[in-house]
Design a protein around this motif. Structure first.
Motif, mmCIF file in Angstrom:
data_model
loop_
_atom_site.group_PDB
_atom_site.id
_atom_site.type_symbol
_atom_site.label_atom_id
_atom_site.label_comp_id
_atom_site.label_asym_id
_atom_site.label_seq_id
_atom_site.Cartn_x
_atom_site.Cartn_y
_atom_site.Cartn_z
ATOM 1 N N LEU A 164 16.162 -21.128 37.020
ATOM 2 C CA LEU A 164 15.549 -20.497 38.185
ATOM 3 C C LEU A 164 16.434 -20.709 39.414
ATOM 4 N N PRO A 165 16.251 -19.900 40.472
ATOM 5 C CA PRO A 165 17.084 -20.078 41.665
ATOM 6 C C PRO A 165 16.803 -21.351 42.435
ATOM 7 N N SER A 166 15.600 -21.916 42.250
ATOM 8 C CA SER A 166 15.261 -23.164 42.928
ATOM 9 C C SER A 166 14.139 -23.852 42.166
ATOM 10 N N VAL A 167 14.094 -25.177 42.267
ATOM 11 C CA VAL A 167 12.960 -25.896 41.690
ATOM 12 C C VAL A 167 11.731 -25.757 42.582
ATOM 13 N N ASP A 168 11.931 -25.264 43.810
ATOM 14 C CA ASP A 168 10.822 -25.088 44.740
ATOM 15 C C ASP A 168 10.521 -23.618 44.989
ATOM 16 N N LYS A 169 9.352 -23.382 45.566
ATOM 17 C CA LYS A 169 8.926 -22.032 45.906
ATOM 18 C C LYS A 169 9.893 -21.412 46.911
ATOM 19 N N GLU A 170 10.126 -20.103 46.773
ATOM 20 C CA GLU A 170 11.079 -19.414 47.632
ATOM 21 C C GLU A 170 10.739 -19.589 49.109
ATOM 22 N N LYS A 171 9.485 -19.408 49.462
ATOM 23 C CA LYS A 171 9.056 -19.560 50.852
ATOM 24 C C LYS A 171 7.909 -20.567 50.894
ATOM 25 N N ALA A 210 6.955 -21.431 29.381
ATOM 26 C CA ALA A 210 6.434 -20.182 29.949
ATOM 27 C C ALA A 210 5.659 -20.534 31.213
ATOM 28 N N PRO A 211 6.213 -20.247 32.394
ATOM 29 C CA PRO A 211 5.489 -20.564 33.633
ATOM 30 C C PRO A 211 4.080 -19.975 33.613
ATOM 31 N N GLU A 212 3.132 -20.760 34.132
ATOM 32 C CA GLU A 212 1.731 -20.339 34.120
ATOM 33 C C GLU A 212 1.302 -19.937 35.524
ATOM 34 N N LYS A 213 0.311 -19.066 35.591
ATOM 35 C CA LYS A 213 -0.113 -18.538 36.881
ATOM 36 C C LYS A 213 -1.041 -19.510 37.590
ATOM 37 N N LEU A 214 -0.767 -19.722 38.889
ATOM 38 C CA LEU A 214 -1.582 -20.603 39.718
ATOM 39 C C LEU A 214 -1.583 -20.057 41.142
ATOM 40 N N ASN A 215 -2.758 -19.673 41.635
ATOM 41 C CA ASN A 215 -2.903 -19.162 43.005
ATOM 42 C C ASN A 215 -1.921 -18.031 43.325
ATOM 43 N N GLY A 216 -1.718 -17.160 42.348
ATOM 44 C CA GLY A 216 -0.853 -16.010 42.557
ATOM 45 C C GLY A 216 0.619 -16.252 42.284
ATOM 46 N N ASP A 217 1.017 -17.506 42.048
ATOM 47 C CA ASP A 217 2.405 -17.843 41.724
ATOM 48 C C ASP A 217 2.526 -18.165 40.243
ATOM 49 N N PHE A 218 3.775 -18.150 39.743
ATOM 50 C CA PHE A 218 4.054 -18.665 38.410
ATOM 51 C C PHE A 218 4.753 -20.010 38.562
ATOM 52 N N VAL A 219 4.210 -21.020 37.905
ATOM 53 C CA VAL A 219 4.673 -22.392 38.127
ATOM 54 C C VAL A 219 4.877 -23.123 36.810
ATOM 55 N N ILE A 220 5.655 -24.210 36.891
ATOM 56 C CA ILE A 220 5.835 -25.130 35.768
ATOM 57 C C ILE A 220 5.146 -26.430 36.146
ATOM 58 N N SER A 221 4.229 -26.872 35.316
ATOM 59 C CA SER A 221 3.400 -28.034 35.638
ATOM 60 C C SER A 221 3.831 -29.281 34.870
ATOM 61 N N LYS A 222 3.328 -30.407 35.325
ATOM 62 C CA LYS A 222 3.544 -31.676 34.630
ATOM 63 C C LYS A 222 3.052 -31.593 33.197
ATOM 64 N N LYS A 223 1.873 -31.015 33.001
ATOM 65 C CA LYS A 223 1.287 -30.925 31.672
ATOM 66 C C LYS A 223 2.191 -30.155 30.721
ATOM 67 N N TYR A 276 8.548 -21.667 39.933
ATOM 68 C CA TYR A 276 9.093 -22.918 40.455
ATOM 69 C C TYR A 276 8.336 -24.103 39.855
ATOM 70 N N LEU A 277 8.828 -25.311 40.116
ATOM 71 C CA LEU A 277 8.194 -26.537 39.624
ATOM 72 C C LEU A 277 7.123 -27.015 40.595
ATOM 73 N N LEU A 278 6.014 -27.449 40.072
ATOM 74 C CA LEU A 278 5.037 -28.139 40.903
ATOM 75 C C LEU A 278 5.542 -29.546 41.206
ATOM 76 N N GLU A 279 5.050 -30.098 42.298
ATOM 77 C CA GLU A 279 5.482 -31.442 42.701
ATOM 78 C C GLU A 279 5.199 -32.462 41.601
ATOM 79 N N ASP A 280 4.053 -32.353 40.924
ATOM 80 C CA ASP A 280 3.726 -33.345 39.898
ATOM 81 C C ASP A 280 4.676 -33.265 38.709
ATOM 82 N N ALA A 281 5.248 -32.090 38.458
ATOM 83 C CA ALA A 281 6.230 -31.946 37.382
ATOM 84 C C ALA A 281 7.514 -32.687 37.733
ATOM 85 N N ALA A 282 7.942 -32.579 38.996
ATOM 86 C CA ALA A 282 9.156 -33.268 39.436
ATOM 87 C C ALA A 282 8.952 -34.783 39.443
#
Length: 248
Positions: free
Chosen positions: A178-185, A107-120, A157-163
């Protein structure tokens, strides 16, 4: 049909009669999944003057041209050539097609207004398992993913530390719904792509990223036998058809 195979010094028993297709079909429809603001796919018969190559139109065969973008219109597998100046082909760099894969639900978690997948989150989901491939299903997981119009929606999207975590864990093949492992913009930073392929070090030419999969809710998390099928395109990416088989 049960089959026993020898894979990485282990004997695995899989049921070949029960494939689990986690790809999205490509349709010439406005309801086809769409990303990056491109037009819908087109599948149209060839025309030669008055002659239309469609059986319905009186021809003896159906003979269609297909126009689409592999990154925008469905399940696709890409190699590092997606982000490098030098041309690299998925067809030349993906040479093996069977892998042990772990399906995980996140379940992507909210970070700075985005939903992200973290290393943790990935550490918790994967634990100490060693797998060639990781298949990430995000929730909520509805059929709407099959026809989602993602452009300008800022998907998770994935955070860099997750990748980096996946790379250091030895994961060669990352599959995600997801459409990309990175943020759309992201001003073309593509942090997760670069981290996973290790572009600042020894590039992982045989590593792949598969985006826009769809893992049905009926599929449990756990270990599966993966067949990663691509079309033989000499391009950085190809439409693909990943198939999972349950290990008995």
């Amino acid at each position: 049909m049960l089959a026993t195979i020898q894979f990485n010094s282990k004997k695995l028993q899989i049921d070949l009669s029960k494939p689990i297709d986690i790809s999205m079909p490509l349709r010439a429809s406005k309801d086809n999944v769409n990303v990056w603001g491109v037009k819908k796919p087109k599948i149209k018969p060839v025309k030669d003057g008055e002659w239309i190559t469609s059986v319905v139109e009186g021809a003896c065969v159906n003979f269609n041209n297909i126009s689409f973008n592999p990154h925008a219109h469905g399940t696709h597998t890409e190699c590092v050539g997606h982000i490098t100046k030098q041309v690299h082909s998925i067809n030349k760099n993906l040479k093996q097609f069977f892998f042990l894969a772990e399906v995980v639900t996140v379940a992507p978690e909210k970070l700075n207004g985005d939903f992200v997948i973290s290393k943790k989150q990935l550490q918790f989901a994967i634990g100490n398992k060693k797998r060639d491939a990781i298949v990430i299903r995000t929730i909520p997981n509805t059929n709407e993913k099959m026809s989602m119009q993602y452009s300008n929606t800022n998907p998770p999207y994935l955070l860099e530390d997750a990748a980096i975590y996946l790379r250091e864990k030895g994961v060669k093949h990352l599959l995600i719904d997801l459409p990309s492992v990175d943020k759309e913009k992201d001003d073309c930073q593509l942090l997760a792509h670069h981290a996973f392929w290790n572009t600042k070090g020894k590039i992982r030419m045989d590593a792949t990223i598969t985006e826009l999969i769809y893992v049905p809710n009926t599929v449990d998390d756990g270990c599966y036998f993966l067949n990663l099928q691509i079309a033989p395109f000499e391009n950085d990416a190809s439409p693909s058809k990943p198939i999972l088989y349950k290990i008995m």
